[in-house]
Design an enzyme around this catalytic site. Structure first.
Site: not given
Length: 632
Positions: A35, A39-41, A477, A545
């Site tokens: 999350s 503190g990953k970095s 059309k 379309s």
């Protein structure tokens, strides 16, 4: 002087020995995930710092930036080593995937620092796609969070077998063993629910360095390995790949001259040697390996993970995207699969819309059916779903426009994984993992008939065609389509008019007007129009379309030259003025949702075969122009 030469020779020998040892170290690719603000970095920065992989000038800059930003007081802010984007440093978060290389005496590493924000989950999937190990961080103060569960589920889906639960910031909870044990028990309960039977829990403090490269004195109650010890000794996936049957997707046909023709690629499983019998898929042609060629010369054997060039004993058709595999253990080949889809784009999945599917070196056109179910990552519930939006995970059937060789993702990440690419924007919108081929892909075959489309057309003395009229509601059309059919009937032509409103009374009565339903509406009409051209008819259609991708899908269904796109070009203001049904007024008042031109987009044709400017031509003139193009 001779002594100096001897010393230089010894130094050179030591350098060569060191380089040789370093070159033959094993490589571990791993990711850090979890999350926001877990503190990953900081953890990766600490690993680089303790592994002495930071140069003096980098360290000086790191210390200066840490003082300037003041995010960690007087301590070094290790996260700044990895958070390279200005926006990341300003916000203290990771946005993109950052890759870093480092090495120890025992092993080399490539680590991917992946974002924690839910908004950037797709970046996490990118980082995890090549990883063998995942370090899932949990803030000891907050415990297991929703994003922790999401990342763990994705890690498991992506086939990462080695998981480390790193309970970080133990220094902020007084290195309390009770806190650590409670988080591990909570995570273990969730891990079992998603099929993760084993993981390695480690209490750490990335900022203080506890249990990162060596065990710290602050947690004497912990008896497991330090994080670095575990990373250096964990078994690599390449070992398991050696036990699989040989397979190698062809990435490049190497033809430097007329005397050499080889097929280059990376071996994804097993081993191969000269003389081995092989099969090329999807064609099924067989041969044997003549040579295993590398930059350094011929080899007696190549194993999983190695990039080589193979030459075959026979001249058989083999091109980029095909797979060379063991003749006695060939891969499956099919064009319909069940797969898990991880949707990574802000625009939702449109079931039935054609996307590019890229697996290995092969790219094919594919459609995804409405999901069988979506997955709630918190409860693992299977939820009913018609589509998938950003970060949605679901299971759906995928159909490709041709047979492709594959292995279930659980057996081979290389041969069972794919990405989906939007054909218009060229953005990667999803990652997928093949479960198995649908049995009907193998049991259903095209039944040849004695009376074909040429005979049907010859009986009617005409060339089949599809006049595909597209434009805004109220552009004219249906009026023009009706006039074209009347004029063709007077010419004794065999026609059939498919009108947008009319097919919704029967064939497509179950469809609404969401983007996904519009795609399915056009897909069904396209299939009907194709069958009618097989019957030799001139098919006239009148559908809004609104999406180019779906009009291109129908064009691809037809024989070359049979699809004629007719753009009824009427400005929105004029179409709204003609609003005989009162639809625009209701849409403007918010009473009619998903109305094209108001709150749903219309993508005008870029190069239609015919453009009708209704402000300059009458209905009869428009019809005559179309017929002149159809019947010169």
């Amino acid at each position: 002087m001779n002594e100096i030469y001897k010393t230089d020779a010894l130094i050179a020998r030591d350098i060569d020995a060191y380089l040789d040892t370093h070159q033959h170290k094993t490589m571990l690719r791993f990711i850090t995930c979890g999350s926001v603000d877990d503190g990953k970095s900081t953890l990766i920065g600490r690993l680089l710092y303790d592994a002495k992989m930071i140069f003096e000038d980098q360290l000086a800059t790191l210390e200066a930036d840490s003082r300037r930003l003041g995010t960690q007081g007087t301590k070094i802010d290790f996260a700044l080593l990895v958070d390279g984007l200005a926006a990341e440093r300003e916000q203290g978060i990771t946005i993109d995937v950052a890759y870093r290389f480092f090495a120890t005496e025992k092993r080399k590493f490539i680590v991917a620092d992946t974002p924690g924000h839910e908004q950037y989950t797709r970046n996490m999937v990118t980082g995890a796609s090549t990883a063998e190990l995942a370090v899932i961080l949990v803030d000891a103060r907050r415990g297991v969070l929703t994003q922790t569960r999401r990342h763990s589920y994705l890690v498991h889906l992506l086939g990462i077998r080695h998981i480390v639960l790193a309970v970080n910031k133990m220094d902020l909870v007084g290195y309390d063993q009770g806190v650590f044990d409670a988080i591990v028990d909570d995570y273990r309960s969730f891990a079992r629910s998603i099929g993760v039977e084993a993981f390695t829990p480690i209490p750490i403090s990335a900022l203080e360095g506890d249990n990162i490269t060596r065990l710290g004195a602050n947690m004497p109650w912990y008896g497991g390995p330090a994080l670095m010890d575990h990373l250096e000794t964990v078994e690599l996936d390449q070992v398991a790949d050696l036990d699989k049957p040989f397979a190698m997707p062809v990435q490049w046909v190497n033809r430097p001259d007329q005397s050499f023709r080889g097929f280059a690629g990376t071996v994804t499983g097993g081993a191969v040697a000269p003389g081995d019998a092989v099969r090329v898929l999807p064609s099924g042609k067989t041969s044997s390996v003549a040579r295993v060629v590398t930059f350094d010369g011929d080899r007696d054997r190549a194993v999983a993970g190695e990039a080589v060039t193979l030459t075959l004993a026979d001249e058989i058709d083999c091109s980029r995207g095909q797979v060379i595999c063991a003749a006695k253990a060939p891969l499956e080949v099919a064009d319909q699969f069940e797969a898990t889809i991880v949707w990574m784009d802000e625009t939702e999945l449109l079931p039935g819309r054609p996307y590019w599917l890229k697996t290995g070196a092969q790219t094919v056109s594919a459609t995804v059916a409405a999901p069988k179910y979506a997955v709630n990552v918190n409860t693992m519930e299977h939820l009913a779903a018609k589509t998938l939006d950003l970060n949605g995970i679901g299971v759906a059937n995928v159909t490709t426009d041709r047979d492709i060789p594959f292995a279930p993702y659980a057996e081979s990440r290389d041969l069972g994984g794919f990405i989906l690419i939007d054909k218009l924007t060229n953005k990667t919108v999803a990652a997928g993992m093949i479960h198995f081929a649908l049995r009907r892909a193998q049991n259903i075959h095209w039944q040849a008939t004695d009376i074909g489309r040429d005979h049907h057309a010859g009986m009617k003395n005409q060339k089949p065609a599809v006049l595909w009229m597209t434009g805004l509601s109220g552009s004219g059309k249906s009026t023009i389509a009706n006039m074209v059919e009347k004029k063709l009937a007077r010419m004794n032509r065999h026609t059939f008019l498919l009108d947008g409103d009319n097919v919704r009374h029967g064939l497509n009565k179950d469809l609404g007007f969401t983007d996904a339903d519009r795609v399915e509406n056009i897909r069904r009409v396209g299939e009907v129009a194709r069958l009618m051209t097989d019957a030799g008819l001139i098919v006239i259609t009148a559908f809004i379309s609104p999406f180019r991708a779906e009009r291109d899908m129908v064009r691809a269904m037809m024989q070359p030259g049979e699809f004629i796109e007719v753009f009824i070009d009427t400005p929105l203001e004029e179409a709204e003025r003609r609003d005989v049904k009162g639809l625009y007024a209701k849409a403007r008042a918010g009473q009619l949702k998903n109305f094209t031109g108001i709150d749903s987009p219309y993508e005008a044709p870029e190069t239609p075969e015919i453009r009708i400017d209704t402000s300059a031509l009458s209905v009869e003139e428009a019809a005559d122009l179309i017929i002149a193009r159809l019947i010169p």
